[in-house]
Design an enzyme around this catalytic site. Structure first.
Site, PDB file in Angstrom:
ATOM      1  N   GLY A  95       0.803  -1.215   0.000  1.00  0.00           N
ATOM      2  CA  GLY A  95       0.000   0.000   0.000  1.00  0.00           C
ATOM      3  C   GLY A  95       0.834   1.261   0.000  1.00  0.00           C
ATOM      4  O   GLY A  95       0.342   2.327   0.377  1.00  0.00           O
ATOM      5  N   ASP A  97      -8.535   5.665   2.756  1.00  0.00           N
ATOM      6  CA  ASP A  97      -7.423   6.332   3.442  1.00  0.00           C
ATOM      7  C   ASP A  97      -6.812   7.406   2.545  1.00  0.00           C
ATOM      8  O   ASP A  97      -6.939   7.377   1.326  1.00  0.00           O
ATOM      9  CB  ASP A  97      -6.375   5.316   3.872  1.00  0.00           C
ATOM     10  N   ASP A  98      -6.147   8.331   3.173  1.00  0.00           N
ATOM     11  CA  ASP A  98      -5.382   9.384   2.491  1.00  0.00           C
ATOM     12  C   ASP A  98      -6.226  10.223   1.538  1.00  0.00           C
ATOM     13  O   ASP A  98      -5.813  10.527   0.424  1.00  0.00           O
ATOM     14  CB  ASP A  98      -4.182   8.789   1.752  1.00  0.00           C
ATOM     15  N   LYS A 154      -0.419   2.539  -4.122  1.00  0.00           N
ATOM     16  CA  LYS A 154      -0.965   3.870  -4.368  1.00  0.00           C
ATOM     17  C   LYS A 154      -0.639   4.369  -5.781  1.00  0.00           C
ATOM     18  O   LYS A 154      -1.382   5.168  -6.327  1.00  0.00           O
ATOM     19  CB  LYS A 154      -0.404   4.862  -3.333  1.00  0.00           C
TER      20      LYS A 154
END
Length: 201
Positions: A16, A123-124, A47
């Site tokens: 990830g 996330d993010d 990512k």
């Protein structure tokens, strides 16, 4: 440790990170390596795979789908479930019904290659314009995807990660820490939405 002695139900590796993703041969080596050491999960979530995150609407080409099938087979042979993760939160549009169909088609195409583990990631999400910063969108989409994955058959597993995914309980309850500066809403609002909308299982 042997599985019977392991203290965690799920043990393994998540790909990830930001940066150049691994190639298929490297992933297969990692899957075999962790399986031999009593781990049981490998999560595909690089990512910098644009089709995982930034361009999530674009279908995977045939070769990448074949690669996912190869990794699922390596996982079965090694006692490791290969999880395919998708991160649509930057641009997901709940007002466009076609967006869910695009997401569903992508998951179906991967499942057809033998993948039985799936994850939905929020996330993010650092852009304030990200539509999935809405807790009800996150929770509602998670519930929809959970239902879809369940329809693939009994030998499937589904995980999700919410927008607010780390921190100590007291800090989260007081809206302190990492997410206080990034999240438009207090963490508890997200957790309440998950409780209300995401199936307990």
């Amino acid at each position: 440790a042997p599985e019977s002695a392991a203290p965690f139900r799920h043990r393994g590796v998540i790909e990830g990170f930001y940066g150049e993703p691994y190639d298929t041969a490297t992933r297969a080596r990692i899957i075999r390596f962790i399986g031999a050491r009593g781990m049981n999960a490998y999560v595909y979530a690089p990512k910098n795979d644009p089709l995982h995150r930034d361009q999530w609407r674009t279908p995977y080409p045939e070769q990448q789908l074949a690669d996912f099938g190869e990794l699922a087979r390596a996982g079965r042979e090694s006692g490791v479930r290969f999880y395919f993760a998708l991160a649509p939160g930057i641009t997901y549009d709940r007002d466009d019904p076609a967006d869910f169909e695009r997401l569903a088609d992508k998951l179906r195409s991967v499942h057809e290659r033998g993948v039985t583990g799936f994850a939905l990631l929020f996330d993010d999400l650092l852009d304030p314009a990200s539509t999935a910063l809405d807790p009800e969108l996150q929770a509602g989409l998670t519930a929809q995807v959970a239902e879809l994955v369940a329809s693939f058959g009994p030998d499937t597993d589904f995980w999700f990660i919410g927008h607010v995914y780390t921190g100590l309980g007291p800090d989260l309850a007081a809206n302190r820490g990492l997410f206080a500066g990034f999240s438009p809403l207090p963490p508890q609002v997200y957790y309440d939405a998950y409780v209300d909308l995401v199936p307990p299982e």
